[in-house]
Design an enzyme around this catalytic site. Structure first.
Site, PDB file in Angstrom:
ATOM      1  N   CYS A 126      56.339 -26.446  54.329  1.00 32.19           N
ATOM      2  CA  CYS A 126      56.088 -25.225  55.450  1.00 32.19           C
ATOM      3  C   CYS A 126      57.489 -24.585  55.634  1.00 32.19           C
ATOM      4  CB  CYS A 126      55.516 -26.096  56.488  1.00 32.19           C
ATOM      5  SG  CYS A 126      56.714 -26.993  57.567  1.00 32.19           S
ATOM      6  N   HIS A 131      66.771 -17.794  62.914  1.00 30.94           N
ATOM      7  CA  HIS A 131      65.586 -17.657  63.812  1.00 30.94           C
ATOM      8  C   HIS A 131      64.961 -16.169  63.810  1.00 30.94           C
ATOM      9  CE1 HIS A 131      64.521 -18.756  68.290  1.00 30.94           C
ATOM     10  NE2 HIS A 131      63.548 -18.165  67.547  1.00 30.94           N
ATOM     11  N   GLU A 152      62.898 -32.957  57.328  1.00 27.55           N
ATOM     12  CA  GLU A 152      63.941 -31.840  57.122  1.00 27.55           C
ATOM     13  C   GLU A 152      65.426 -32.266  57.000  1.00 27.55           C
ATOM     14  OE1 GLU A 152      62.664 -28.597  59.886  1.00 27.55           O
ATOM     15  OE2 GLU A 152      62.288 -30.309  61.058  1.00 27.55           O
ATOM     16  N   ASP A 154      65.428 -26.321  57.079  1.00 27.95           N
ATOM     17  CA  ASP A 154      66.525 -27.241  57.491  1.00 27.95           C
ATOM     18  C   ASP A 154      67.022 -28.328  56.486  1.00 27.95           C
ATOM     19  OD1 ASP A 154      67.327 -26.660  60.143  1.00 27.95           O
ATOM     20  OD2 ASP A 154      65.430 -27.070  60.876  1.00 27.95           O
TER      21      ASP A 154
HETATM   22  C1  PEP Z   1      62.199 -25.831  58.382  1.00 27.17           C
HETATM   23  O1  PEP Z   1      63.176 -26.199  58.658  1.00 27.17           O
HETATM   24  O2  PEP Z   1      61.850 -25.589  57.087  1.00 27.17           O
HETATM   25  C2  PEP Z   1      61.110 -25.289  59.061  1.00 27.17           C
HETATM   26  C3  PEP Z   1      59.953 -25.083  58.717  1.00 27.17           C
HETATM   27  O3  PEP Z   1      61.384 -25.417  60.609  1.00 27.17           O
HETATM   28  P1  PEP Z   1      62.003 -24.341  61.147  1.00 27.17           P
HETATM   29  O4  PEP Z   1      62.411 -23.098  60.237  1.00 27.17           O
HETATM   30  O5  PEP Z   1      61.515 -23.782  62.473  1.00 27.17           O
HETATM   31  O6  PEP Z   1      63.387 -24.852  61.895  1.00 27.17           O
HETATM   32 MG    MG Z   2      63.166 -26.606  60.790  1.00 30.43          MG
END
Ligand code: PEP
Ligand code: MG
Length: 907
Positions: free
Chosen positions: A829, A521, A758, A782
């Site tokens: 993404c 994060h 994911e 993920d």
């Molecule tokens: C991911 O898991 O690639 C994603 C874009 O979501 P986050 O990084 O917010 O978990």
């Molecule tokens: Mg994610």
């Protein structure tokens, strides 16, 4: 209770010493009990007598054994070893197990502890010194395992077993705890506030442990969870009614505020401060939700041990990066911290930084052990607590929600009788006010950490903050956040997102974390803030002295320590060039993006705030492919209402000036817990309530969010994206809710609903999911952690958690094909899309939409304009046949001329 003598045998080979010699006031001050400390020369801890293990610390460094006469013996290997989080310890037993004298309990790595722990001194303590006393002990002598250590006598009228029959005058009742999150911070603070107003003495008994109800810290330390049974015990005039009211509140899982009111009616008056934190807007039901925000800035130095070792160079999936494959680096010296050399880490946010190192750790305020006199020290402590209380009350009235709630929580703790009485008792023994306050808080912290519960660890951070507050007041120092000069490269073990956002980022030239993961994060936030960052640089990073000149190469993942002048000058001129080029690049990035053969590739941005949306537009984003809405709402203590959400989404939509905005519904749980949404206790949150699962578990919150999204104008600018989809039924459930809301609002305009891929399940089932989703977006952060079964926050695995692993690429290929056969756009993404080495492969797999970190858009667009779609397809096909991520990277660097040797796009 048996009154026989108990002989404890030495559990370790080593040298015995009086407890006073333990370099930790919690032990030397006998706050944990009486006994002996052993300086070990052996590496195996044995049982000192027969008994049952009642506590085995999750971090494997300590156990508590109940002997047959009821005495509880704590064996604690080393000092501050809880921070090693189990590293270097091997357990041979489990809680609840019966052992005989001499049985092996724990084996530990003496060398590792010698390097990493504060001390190897191992206290062996009898924890209840009111019920047991030590009649003889071995002091200052060499010991072998099994030799006499001490003799313990039970007091004839001892009462160490709290679950025994109630004593005269005591009213007690066994109740089931149905509070959503057990007795954590808020219920503990509220119960304590209630108990303090009563004449009755109220205790809560849980298993073999007992806590004074007046002490929030003691209550939290019981570790009571939803579904546990506890016993409420009260003695004194209003004992009956006190027990009844507390029982009703706890057993019914009701708002403890109501209990406060009931108790007030039966003779006590509930404190207003905790009651203020029970807002009617709290959909979590008040009692179950944590009132305290995450620890305030400045608490970096606590927490898990830093990653050992250094990582190989690699680009990571959470932020754009490049591997160090073949990079021309000066000779790296990873073993000479503090001297000229370099440390290897994993790139979390690309870029270059030059400046001076600043070690960001909680300020250590020195306190003398011995006091200047009992009355002076007692008065000094009172004055310091008064001053800290006044500051806290000022914050409570200041209007900033997060700060206010943190301050309220600290206010509840500052008068905790357990803490205050404990400190006074130490002052009475001649200790200084500061020493006494620190000792009692550290004791509470140790107890909370030993529960191995992330929420309790946050409460431990609260206690650390409170320690600093009062010690600062005592010493007249300031508690303001860290002040560092411009061009600082901040070094820390780990950082909390709240700490990062609280820093003066205009002065930050880069961040180097000893631990952490590239897609954690805090790394994502650093990338969004465009701060060059490396993680998992190893504990040596923490020994680089503040003020040392450093270069942070967050392209290849190196921290150069005290480099030669020439290298610094070169890095500075590269930085200046880069800044100049940036304007031109941003201008070029405003153009539509096409490969050299004319294939259109759309480049969107991942954003988490209005400021990032502006940055996205400046850098040439064609819209936002991912708005992480949870980032807007993390650092708060109550959920935002519909109006507040609408305001935030509208501001971001407006900042994008009509470009598409993909709003992802709240993705909380896992590594993104939210204080106002307490989830049930989970052994493994990454595999628990996360993303859309949490939203369907709390449809009330989802409904508010969807309504806010539907009110953005123009709504045609928005798409809705659902995180952590596992099957198509989840999409249908949310779509039904959207349709219902649209009907309620009388809105005709449809809105696209997309699924995030994911989980391996959704990738494998993408053909079915594509039928129900209007578009698909692959979250590679993920998807990689779940496919490779490697935690994205794990610092030891950070270098291996590479989304270019062929297993992940094969899943992406499957998803792209599923999208094609249902005519659905498939975007990427996750962090992989921001990695220049990955982009040719993704395009070759058939991906035509990327959503990336805003700062890398100009470079990626420039790279894409050099690529040929057929070459990319051939490259992707070959990559799918490679065995490892390293092989895929090497292949790409060979084949793509637009990448330099470190894997960055040529400028
Ligand atoms: C991911 O898991 O690639 C994603 C874009 O979501 P986050 O990084 O917010 O978990
Ligand atoms: Mg994610």
């Amino acid at each position: 209770m048996a009154s026989s003598k108990l002989v404890l045998l030495s559990p370790l080979q080593g040298w015995s010493a009086p407890l006073e010699e333990t370099p930790d006031p919690v032990f030397s001050g006998r706050m944990m009990g009486d006994g002996v400390v052993i300086d070990p020369t052996g590496n195996t801890l044995h049982a000192p007598c027969a008994g049952t293990l009642i506590i085995v610390a999750a971090s494997r460094h300590a156990v508590t054994l109940r002997a047959d006469n009821g005495a509880e013996i704590l064996l604690h290997v080393g000092i501050d070893t809880v921070g090693l989080a189990g590293e270097g310890f091997e357990l041979h037993v489990r809680a609840g197990q019966r052992v005989e004298a001499g049985d092996r309990l724990i084996t530990f790595d003496l060398d590792l502890l010698a390097q990493r722990a504060k001390s190897l001194m191992t206290p062996v303590l009898v924890t209840d010194s009111t019920a047991f006393s030590i009649s003889r002990r071995s002091d200052n002598c060499s010991l072998r395992v099994g030799e006499f250590l001490m003799e313990v006598l039970a007091a004839s009228d001892g009462e160490s077993a709290p679950s025994a029959a109630p004593q005269q005058g005591i009213v007690e009742r066994r109740v089931l705890v149905e509070l959503e999150h057990g007795i954590h911070a808020r219920p503990a603070a509220t119960l304590a506030a209630v108990a303090k107003k009563l004449a009755a003495d109220v205790n809560i008994v849980f298993g073999d442990r007992k806590a004074k109800a007046k002490s929030p810290v003691a209550l939290m330390s019981l570790g009571v969870r939803k579904g546990d049974h506890i016993v409420i015990q009260a003695s004194g005039a209003d004992a009956e009614s006190a027990v009844a009211a507390v029982e009703q509140a706890i057993a019914g899982g009701r708002d403890l505020h109501a209990a406060a009111a009931m108790l007030a009616a039966t003779g006590g008056t509930a404190s207003a401060a905790p009651a203020r934190r029970q807002t009617s807007a709290d959909p979590a039901g008040g009692a179950g939700s944590a009132a305290i925000g995450s620890a305030a800035a400045g608490s970096t130095a606590v927490g898990s041990a830093a990653a050992g070792g250094t990582a190989v160079g690699r680009a990571e999936p959470g932020a754009p990066a490049a591997r160090a494959a073949g990079a021309a680096l000066p000779s790296a010296n990873t073993s000479a911290p503090g001297a000229a050399g370099a440390l290897k880490g994993v790139v979390a946010s690309r870029g270059l930084g030059v400046g001076t190192a600043f070690q960001f750790a909680r300020a250590v305020i020195a306190v003398p052990e011995h006091g200047a006199g009992i009355s002076q020290e007692a008065e000094a402590l009172e004055r310091a607590r008064d001053s800290a209380r006044t500051d806290l009350e000022r914050t409570v009235n200041s209007g900033n929600t997060t700060a206010r709630e943190i301050a309220e929580a600290h206010l509840a703790l500052i008068d905790d009788p357990e803490l205050v009485d404990g400190a006074r008792a130490l002052i009475d023994k001649g200790k200084s006010a500061g020493f006494a306050w620190r000792a009692v808080l550290r004791d509470g912290i140790e107890q909370l950490r030993a529960l191995n519960d992330p929420r309790m660890a946050e409460r431990a951070d609260d206690l650390l903050d409170l320690e600093t507050r009062v010690l600062s007041a005592l010493s007249g120092t300031s508690t303001a956040g860290p002040v560092f000069p411009p061009e600082t490269i901040l070094i820390a073990n780990e950082l909390l997102p709240s700490q990062l956002v609280a820093l003066d980022n205009a002065k930050l030239a880069g961040i180097c974390l000893a631990a952490g993961g590239a897609t954690s994060h805090v790394s994502i936030i650093a990338a969004a803030m465009d701060i060059p960052t490396i993680v998992a640089a190893g504990p040596e990073a923490l020994r680089v002295p503040t003020g040392t000149t450093v270069i942070l190469d967050a392209e290849a993942g190196w921290l150069y320590i005290d480099p030669p002048r020439m290298k610094v000058d070169l890095a500075r001129s590269q930085l200046a060039d880069k800044r100049q080029r940036r304007v031109a690049e941003q201008l070029a990035a405003q153009r539509e993006c096409r490969t050299s053969d004319g294939t259109r590739i759309e480049v969107f941005a991942n954003v988490g705030s209005e400021a990032e949306a502006h940055a996205a537009v400046r850098n040439g984003a064609e819209g936002s492919g991912l708005l992480r809405t949870e980032f807007l709402f993390l650092e708060r203590t109550a959920p935002p209402d519909e109006t507040e959400q609408l305001q935030q989404y509208q501001q971001i939509a407006t900042a994008l000036e009509g470009r598409p905005l993909t709003i992802r519904t709240l993705d909380i749980g896992g590594d993104k817990p939210i204080p106002y949404l307490p989830l049930p206790h989970e052994e493994n949150p990454a595999l628990g309530l996360r993303g859309v699962r949490t939203s369907l578990w709390r449809p009330d919150l989802l409904r508010i969010q969807l309504r806010a999204i539907l009110r953005v104008r123009p709504v045609s600018q928005c798409r809705i994206l659902l995180p952590m989809i596992t099957d198509a039924g989840e999409i249908r459930a949310v779509r039904a809710m959207i349709d219902e809301l649209r009907r309620e609002e009388g809105r005709e305009d449809p809105i696209a609903v997309g699924a995030m891929i994911e989980t391996p399940a959704s990738a494998v089932m993408a053909d079915l999911i594509a039928r129900d989703a209007d578009f698909i977006s692959v979250g590679t952060n993920d998807l990689t952690q779940y496919t490779l079964a490697m935690d994205r926050g794990h610092s030891e695995l950070a270098a291996r958690l590479d989304a270019l692993h062929p297993a992940v690429l094969r899943l992406i290929a499957k998803v792209v094909n599923a999208g094609k056969s249902h005519d659905r756009v498939v975007a990427i993404c996750g962090g992989l899309a921001s990695d220049p080495v990955a982009v040719p492969i993704l395009i070759g797999l058939g991906v035509h939409e990327l959503s990336v970190v805003p700062a890398v858009i100009p470079q990626l667009k420039a790279l894409i304009s050099t690529l040929n779609i057929d070459d990319c397809a051939a490259l992707a096909n070959t990559a799918l046949e490679r065995e490892t991520a390293e092989a895929v990277r090497a292949l790409t660097l060979q084949c793509v001329s637009g990448l330099d040797a470190t894997g960055r796009a040529r400028e």
